[in-house]
Design a protein around this motif. Structure first.
Motif, short mmCIF file in Angstrom:
data_model
loop_
_atom_site.label_atom_id
_atom_site.label_comp_id
_atom_site.label_asym_id
_atom_site.label_seq_id
_atom_site.Cartn_x
_atom_site.Cartn_y
_atom_site.Cartn_z
N ASP A 89 -9.66 -35.28 -1.01
CA ASP A 89 -9.42 -34.38 -2.14
C ASP A 89 -10.73 -34.15 -2.88
N GLY A 90 -10.77 -33.10 -3.69
CA GLY A 90 -11.99 -32.81 -4.43
C GLY A 90 -12.97 -31.99 -3.62
N ASP A 91 -14.22 -31.93 -4.06
CA ASP A 91 -15.22 -31.04 -3.46
C ASP A 91 -16.24 -31.75 -2.57
N LEU A 92 -15.91 -32.96 -2.13
CA LEU A 92 -16.82 -33.70 -1.27
C LEU A 92 -17.19 -32.91 -0.02
N THR A 93 -16.20 -32.38 0.69
CA THR A 93 -16.47 -31.72 1.96
C THR A 93 -17.24 -30.42 1.76
N ASN A 94 -16.95 -29.70 0.70
CA ASN A 94 -17.75 -28.50 0.41
C ASN A 94 -19.21 -28.85 0.19
N THR A 95 -19.46 -29.93 -0.52
CA THR A 95 -20.84 -30.37 -0.76
C THR A 95 -21.51 -30.76 0.54
N LEU A 96 -20.80 -31.49 1.37
CA LEU A 96 -21.35 -31.88 2.67
C LEU A 96 -21.59 -30.66 3.54
N PHE A 97 -20.64 -29.74 3.56
CA PHE A 97 -20.79 -28.55 4.40
C PHE A 97 -22.03 -27.74 4.02
N ARG A 98 -22.28 -27.58 2.72
CA ARG A 98 -23.45 -26.80 2.29
C ARG A 98 -24.74 -27.40 2.82
N ARG A 99 -24.81 -28.71 2.88
CA ARG A 99 -26.03 -29.37 3.38
C ARG A 99 -26.15 -29.23 4.89
N VAL A 100 -25.01 -29.29 5.58
CA VAL A 100 -25.01 -29.06 7.02
C VAL A 100 -25.42 -27.63 7.33
N ALA A 101 -24.86 -26.67 6.58
CA ALA A 101 -25.19 -25.26 6.79
C ALA A 101 -26.67 -25.00 6.51
N ALA A 102 -27.22 -25.66 5.50
CA ALA A 102 -28.64 -25.47 5.16
C ALA A 102 -29.54 -25.95 6.29
N GLY A 103 -29.08 -26.92 7.05
CA GLY A 103 -29.88 -27.44 8.16
C GLY A 103 -29.56 -26.80 9.50
N GLY A 104 -28.63 -25.83 9.49
CA GLY A 104 -28.26 -25.18 10.74
C GLY A 104 -27.47 -26.10 11.66
N ASN A 119 -5.02 -28.13 4.20
CA ASN A 119 -5.55 -28.08 2.84
C ASN A 119 -7.06 -27.93 2.86
N LEU A 120 -7.72 -28.68 3.71
CA LEU A 120 -9.17 -28.58 3.79
C LEU A 120 -9.60 -27.22 4.30
N ARG A 121 -8.86 -26.69 5.25
CA ARG A 121 -9.15 -25.35 5.76
C ARG A 121 -9.11 -24.31 4.65
N SER A 122 -8.22 -24.51 3.69
CA SER A 122 -8.09 -23.55 2.59
C SER A 122 -9.24 -23.63 1.58
N LYS A 123 -9.99 -24.74 1.60
CA LYS A 123 -11.03 -24.95 0.59
C LYS A 123 -12.41 -24.50 1.06
N LEU A 124 -12.63 -24.48 2.36
CA LEU A 124 -13.96 -24.18 2.88
C LEU A 124 -14.11 -22.69 3.18
N PRO A 125 -15.33 -22.19 3.20
CA PRO A 125 -15.55 -20.76 3.45
C PRO A 125 -15.04 -20.32 4.82
N CYS A 126 -14.56 -19.10 4.89
CA CYS A 126 -14.14 -18.53 6.17
C CYS A 126 -15.33 -18.45 7.12
#
Length: 247
Positions: A89-104, A119-126
């Motif tokens: 729950d919360g924004d942990l995965t969004n924070t992790l995803f942004r760092r993964v995306a920044a590194g390709g 639920n997680l699918r609904s929180k992250l960018p398409c």
């Protein structure tokens, strides 16, 4: 715990994520359905607990600090493959995803419950380079040495001893030599900490395996090869800990 909650299915928006293998159903372990139905399995669990302020309250105001501690250890930019073991729950995965995306890089997330993955699918960018994998953490259907880093955020305290050992063994197996495993979870508070006495009975009632982490260091359940070379950092008077294992 919530006797007045009405059973209802959740309708979540469709997202262009990959769930692999498609349509695979994995049976939830008994401990999850027996002890954590109120937190993860009940149809209204996501609706109740997916609130940033509530997650922060449960962690006594330390959610952002603990999330940041985990992210700092992993780094601002994450190339390669990252694994998150269990949805949060919360924004942990969004924070992790942004760092993964920044590194390709790419991010895989494993969880045994369809509702939690939805639920997680609904929180992250398409269109995000994320795989949502239907897997039990104690039996990862993943190749050896296939990830550069792995994160376990408040998972181990929910598992009985045998599952905890298997989970740690599986994560150690799938992280490459030279990679990193980051664990954030409960620990034994200092003797002077008031929550050492106030929090204990609540954990005993609602989280029957959590006090294992008060009695033993996490190294107690690690594979022998993983017990050397790790380090620990304590937070909030010792109630929380971060363990970092270099593979």
């Amino acid at each position: 715990m919530f006797p007045g909650v009405i059973e209802a299915a959740l309708t979540l928006p469709d997202r262009s994520f990959v769930e692999s293998p498609p349509g695979l159903k994995v049976k939830a372990p008994h401990y999850l359905t027996a002890h954590y139905w109120w937190a993860y399995v009940h149809p209204k669990a996501v609706w109740l607990f997916e609130r940033q302020w509530l997650v922060n309250l449960i962690l006594w105001g330390n959610y952002a600090r603990l999330r940041s501690a985990a992210m700092t250890e992993l780094g601002d930019v994450l190339p390669g493959a990252a694994l998150q073991v269990a949805c949060d729950d919360g924004d942990l995965t969004n924070t992790l995803f942004r760092r993964v995306a920044a590194g390709g890089g790419r991010l895989d997330i494993v969880d045994v419950l369809p509702m939690q993955r939805e639920n997680l699918r609904s929180k992250l960018p398409c269109g995000a380079p994320v795989r949502l994998l239907a897997m039990d953490s104690a039996n990862l259907n993943l190749p050896d040495a296939s990830y550069d880093q792995a994160l376990l955020f408040f998972l181990l305290h929910e598992q009985p001893k045998l599952y905890r050992e298997r989970t740690l063994s599986e994560v150690f197996r799938v992280v490459r030599p030279g990679g990193k495993i980051v664990i954030v979870d409960y620990a034994l508070p200092r003797w002077w900490h008031p929550l050492r006495y106030l929090w204990r009975p609540l954990l005993a009632a609602l989280e029957p395996f959590a006090l294992d982490l008060w009695r033993h260091e996490i190294a107690h359940w690690l594979p022998a090869a993983a017990r050397a070379g790790g380090h620990k950092q304590s937070f909030f008077g010792g109630l929380y800990q971060k363990i970092v294992i270099k593979r």
